[in-house]
Scaffold this motif. Structure first.
Motif, short mmCIF file in Angstrom:
data_model
loop_
_atom_site.label_atom_id
_atom_site.label_comp_id
_atom_site.label_asym_id
_atom_site.label_seq_id
_atom_site.Cartn_x
_atom_site.Cartn_y
_atom_site.Cartn_z
N GLU A 290 30.74 49.12 39.80
CA GLU A 290 30.45 48.10 41.11
C GLU A 290 29.09 47.79 40.39
OE1 GLU A 290 31.88 48.54 44.82
OE2 GLU A 290 30.73 46.64 45.53
N ILE A 291 28.82 46.58 40.33
CA ILE A 291 27.49 45.91 40.01
C ILE A 291 27.12 44.86 41.01
CG2 ILE A 291 25.99 44.99 38.31
CD1 ILE A 291 28.06 46.59 36.39
N ALA A 292 26.42 44.84 41.71
CA ALA A 292 25.96 46.07 42.60
C ALA A 292 26.04 46.20 44.00
CB ALA A 292 24.33 45.89 42.16
N ILE A 293 26.02 47.46 44.40
CA ILE A 293 26.45 47.85 45.77
C ILE A 293 25.16 47.31 46.76
CG2 ILE A 293 27.16 49.42 47.41
CD1 ILE A 293 28.42 51.01 45.11
N PRO A 294 25.22 46.35 47.66
CA PRO A 294 24.14 46.26 48.68
C PRO A 294 24.03 47.60 49.31
CG PRO A 294 25.65 44.36 48.66
CD PRO A 294 26.33 45.51 47.80
N VAL A 295 22.73 47.94 49.64
CA VAL A 295 22.56 48.99 50.68
C VAL A 295 21.74 48.44 51.75
CG1 VAL A 295 21.87 51.43 50.93
CG2 VAL A 295 22.70 50.73 48.92
N LYS A 296 21.90 48.62 53.05
CA LYS A 296 21.17 48.13 54.22
C LYS A 296 21.10 49.39 55.30
CE LYS A 296 24.74 45.45 56.32
NZ LYS A 296 25.12 44.11 56.61
N CYS A 297 20.02 49.16 55.96
CA CYS A 297 19.59 49.86 57.05
C CYS A 297 19.86 48.95 58.22
CB CYS A 297 18.09 50.47 57.01
SG CYS A 297 17.62 51.49 58.58
N ASN A 298 20.72 49.30 58.95
CA ASN A 298 20.91 48.10 60.34
C ASN A 298 20.04 48.71 61.26
OD1 ASN A 298 23.89 49.10 59.16
ND2 ASN A 298 23.77 46.81 59.71
N VAL A 299 19.11 49.62 61.23
CA VAL A 299 18.24 49.82 62.25
C VAL A 299 16.94 49.01 61.85
CG1 VAL A 299 16.39 51.63 63.11
CG2 VAL A 299 18.99 52.44 62.61
N HIS A 300 16.79 48.90 60.50
CA HIS A 300 15.59 48.12 60.12
C HIS A 300 16.04 46.97 59.23
CE1 HIS A 300 13.94 52.29 60.73
NE2 HIS A 300 13.28 51.54 61.74
N PRO A 301 16.68 45.84 59.79
CA PRO A 301 17.29 44.91 59.04
C PRO A 301 16.48 44.25 57.76
CG PRO A 301 16.71 43.89 61.23
CD PRO A 301 16.08 45.32 61.10
N TRP A 302 15.45 44.54 57.65
CA TRP A 302 14.78 43.83 56.56
C TRP A 302 14.94 45.01 55.37
CZ3 TRP A 302 12.11 45.77 60.78
CH2 TRP A 302 11.37 46.96 60.54
N MET A 303 15.43 45.99 55.69
CA MET A 303 15.66 47.10 54.34
C MET A 303 16.94 46.96 53.58
SD MET A 303 14.45 50.57 56.01
CE MET A 303 14.85 51.56 54.94
N LYS A 304 16.68 46.56 52.52
CA LYS A 304 17.88 45.98 51.50
C LYS A 304 17.64 46.55 50.17
CE LYS A 304 19.32 41.92 53.82
NZ LYS A 304 18.47 41.84 54.75
N SER A 305 18.57 47.13 49.47
CA SER A 305 18.58 47.93 47.97
C SER A 305 19.78 47.53 47.49
CB SER A 305 18.04 49.36 48.35
OG SER A 305 18.27 49.96 47.10
N TYR A 306 19.91 47.73 46.21
CA TYR A 306 21.20 47.69 45.60
C TYR A 306 21.43 48.99 44.64
CZ TYR A 306 20.69 42.64 46.67
OH TYR A 306 20.50 41.55 47.27
N ILE A 307 22.25 49.28 44.49
CA ILE A 307 23.01 50.50 43.70
C ILE A 307 23.97 50.00 42.69
CG2 ILE A 307 23.94 53.00 43.32
CD1 ILE A 307 22.99 53.40 46.37
N ALA A 308 23.45 49.98 41.53
CA ALA A 308 24.68 49.41 40.29
C ALA A 308 25.26 50.74 40.01
CB ALA A 308 23.86 48.88 39.23
N VAL A 309 26.55 50.62 39.69
CA VAL A 309 27.23 51.78 39.28
C VAL A 309 28.16 51.49 38.02
CG1 VAL A 309 29.15 53.43 40.31
CG2 VAL A 309 27.73 52.56 41.86
#
Lengths: 257, 312
Positions: free
Chosen positions: A180-199
């Motif tokens: 999967e390219i790419a999976i968004p990752v977030k932190c719902n406690v801190h909504p500005w935190m975003k990352s991606y994991i490409a698999v």
């Protein structure tokens, strides 16, 4: 009588929604068939693809992330924290891009690396912003912050999960069973935190740094299709490359902002 | 006297519970707008405790759970109070139905957490919230002194058909709220909600204006409900425009911006109020307007309540 009917309808509706959600969950939990590694790549004939990802034009201005809502996060920074959507080098190189072989490997399978790729939560941002792993390769998630985070990947082709990670908690080690390219990752406690994991199913990928450079090594001779993926700009046009024995070729991807 | 069962304490408590539920709707809207729905990964406890650290999105999500718990307790008290004091069987049923709704709402909320916000479950959670709020508004109305007093009932002329228009207005507003929830929870795009925003005034305003028609001039409370509905609709349309503008203006921001959160939450809350006022208009129209019997009584000829009327 009407009240009883209402209760019955409500109970049936709830049971249906629960069973629907449950069946989705079970389907997602079904593990992918284990891959059997094919013959290893012969290093004597393997080639390399190098290149650069560039941004053709001025990058949109990075925006300041306001962490005022949580002083614990704000205190970890002495300078303003900016968004990492566009990480552009001096010569127009574009960072945080996943360059990978999309086609050309046939049915070849590869061993899953055992060493984890680390994703750190440091200063209430994900470090690095983009990572890439092989299918079933462990991803180790660290909380270096003095505050609680929740780690929540939102995949479309893998099982979704959501785990809390208080300060000094054990690292979370997870893996993803499907490409999967790419999976968004977030932190719902801190909504500005975003990352991606490409698999990816294979090891032929690279995440670019600020200079936009990449090098994909140990490719068996053959015809390949490569693409580049960026979190905001999406997927680039495909590039066809033919690699002969011990050959090295250079290509360039260009994104328009 | 028809108001012999009027209980001021019960009425005040019903009004308080309805107001608290509006507060609960605001708390829920804050969760969605701040993308905090999964800031607490577990349910029914929060981070394995009753009081987690109230930071970031946890403040909104756990705060919503606390307000919802209080709403549940208030509804239990209200249902028990009604069942002990009310002589009207329909009121007792309504009290227990409200309790069933708040329990179901809690379970739906739990499902949204456990299954990572499935869009249509989240929409059902939002829809049931509106229905629950309306049931409490109705209880507050039915327990009022005004409702239980002997009201002058005006013959319903069907010209203009205020009852039918009020019912249509309530249904259309409810559908529009569903479309709004479907957009917010990403079950649908914004287009259906925008189309709904064009249709709603054409259904709601005729209901509001016909309630002020000369034919029903002596119908107590009807014109007031119509005026309220008209004004709350205007506010809601303005807030809808502001919410859309703020969303577009901040779409590239790294996090939900306060201006977007403010207008969207206000739009959600006033949407609930619009539905509640439309439901009030329906109830009042059926309370103060008598059935259509043109062959016997001329339109707008007054008569007294109790001759014919609902169970409430």
């Amino acid at each position: 009588m009407k009240a009883r009917l209402l209760f019955a309808v409500l109970a049936v509706a709830l049971a249906l929604s629960l069973s629907a959600c449950g069946s989705k969950e079970q389907a997602e939990e079904k593990p992918a068939a284990p891959a059997v590694a094919s013959a290893p790549v012969d290093p004597a004939t393997a080639g390399t693809i190098t290149g650069t990802v560039k941004l053709d034009g001025p990058a949109p201005k990075a925006q300041r992330i306001r962490m005022d809502a949580e002083p614990t996060c704000a205190k970890t920074h002495t300078t303003p924290v900016m968004t990492e959507d566009y990480v552009v080098g001096d010569k127009g190189g574009l960072g945080n891009v996943v360059v990978y072989v999309k086609d050309g490997l046939g049915n070849r399978t590869f061993d899953t690396p055992k060493e984890p790729v680390v994703l750190d939560q440091n200063g209430c941002i994900y470090v690095p912003h983009v990572i890439a792993v092989q299918v079933n390769q462990p991803v180790e998630i660290i909380n270096s912050d003095p505050t609680t985070h929740n780690v929540h990947p939102v995949p479309t082709n893998n099982k979704e999960w959501n785990k809390s990670q208080p300060p000094k908690a054990e690292n979370i080690v997870e893996s993803f069973a499907r490409e999967e390219i790419a999976i968004p990752v977030k932190c719902n406690v801190h909504p500005w935190m975003k990352s991606y994991i490409a698999v990816l199913k294979h090891p032929y990928f690279k995440v670019t740094g600020k200079d936009g450079a990449f090098e994909i090594k140990n490719l068996p001779p053959g015809d390949y299709t490569l693409v580049a993926w960026h979190g905001v700009l999406g997927t680039s046009a495909e590039q066809k490359v033919t690699i002969g024995p011990k050959e090295s070729k250079a290509i360039e991807f260009t994104f328009k902002p | 006297m028809k108001n012999s069962s009027y209980n001021p304490g019960l009425h005040r408590f019903a009004v308080f519970t309805a107001c608290w539920t509006l507060f609960l709707l605001v708390a829920g809207a804050l969760v969605t707008s701040n993308d905090a729905g999964l800031a607490v990964p577990d349910w029914p406890l929060s981070y394995g405790s009753l009081m987690p650290p109230m930071v970031g999105g946890i403040f909104y999500e756990h705060g919503h759970r606390m307000v919802a718990t209080a709403a549940g307790i208030f509804t239990i008290i209200l249902a028990v109070w009604i069942s002990r004091r009310e002589t009207r069987a329909s009121m007792r049923r309504l009290g227990w139905s409200a309790l069933a709704a708040v329990v179901a709402q809690g379970i739906l909320g739990g499902i949204t957490v456990k299954f990572f916000l499935p869009p249509w479950v989240s929409v059902a959670h939002a829809a049931l919230a509106q229905a629950f709020f309306c049931s409490l508004v109705a209880i507050a109305l039915f327990t009022s002194k005004w409702w239980q007093s002997e009201l002058q009932v005006v013959r319903y002329s069907a010209h203009p058909p205020v009852r039918e228009r009020a019912v249509a207005a309530a249904i259309v507003i409810f559908i529009q709220l569903l479309l709004g929830a479907a957009y917010r929870h990403q079950a649908l795009g914004i287009l259906p909600h925008l189309i709904g925003a064009v249709i709603v005034p054409f259904v709601v305003l005729p209901a509001a204006f016909s309630s002020r028609d000369r034919a029903y001039g002596s119908a107590s409370g009807l014109a007031r409900c119509g005026t309220m509905l008209k004004h709350v609709l205007y506010v809601q349309l303005a807030l809808g425009g502001a919410a859309l503008w703020s969303r577009l203006a901040t779409q590239h921001a790294p996090q939900p911006m306060p201006v977007m959160v403010f207008f969207t939450v206000a739009h959600t809350a006033v949407g609930a109020l619009t539905l509640a006022v439309a439901v009030l208009l329906v109830l009042v129209a059926f309370r103060v307007l008598g059935p259509v019997r043109p062959e016997k009584v001329a339109a707008s000829q007054p008569r007294m309540a109790g001759q014919e009327g609902g169970a409430l």
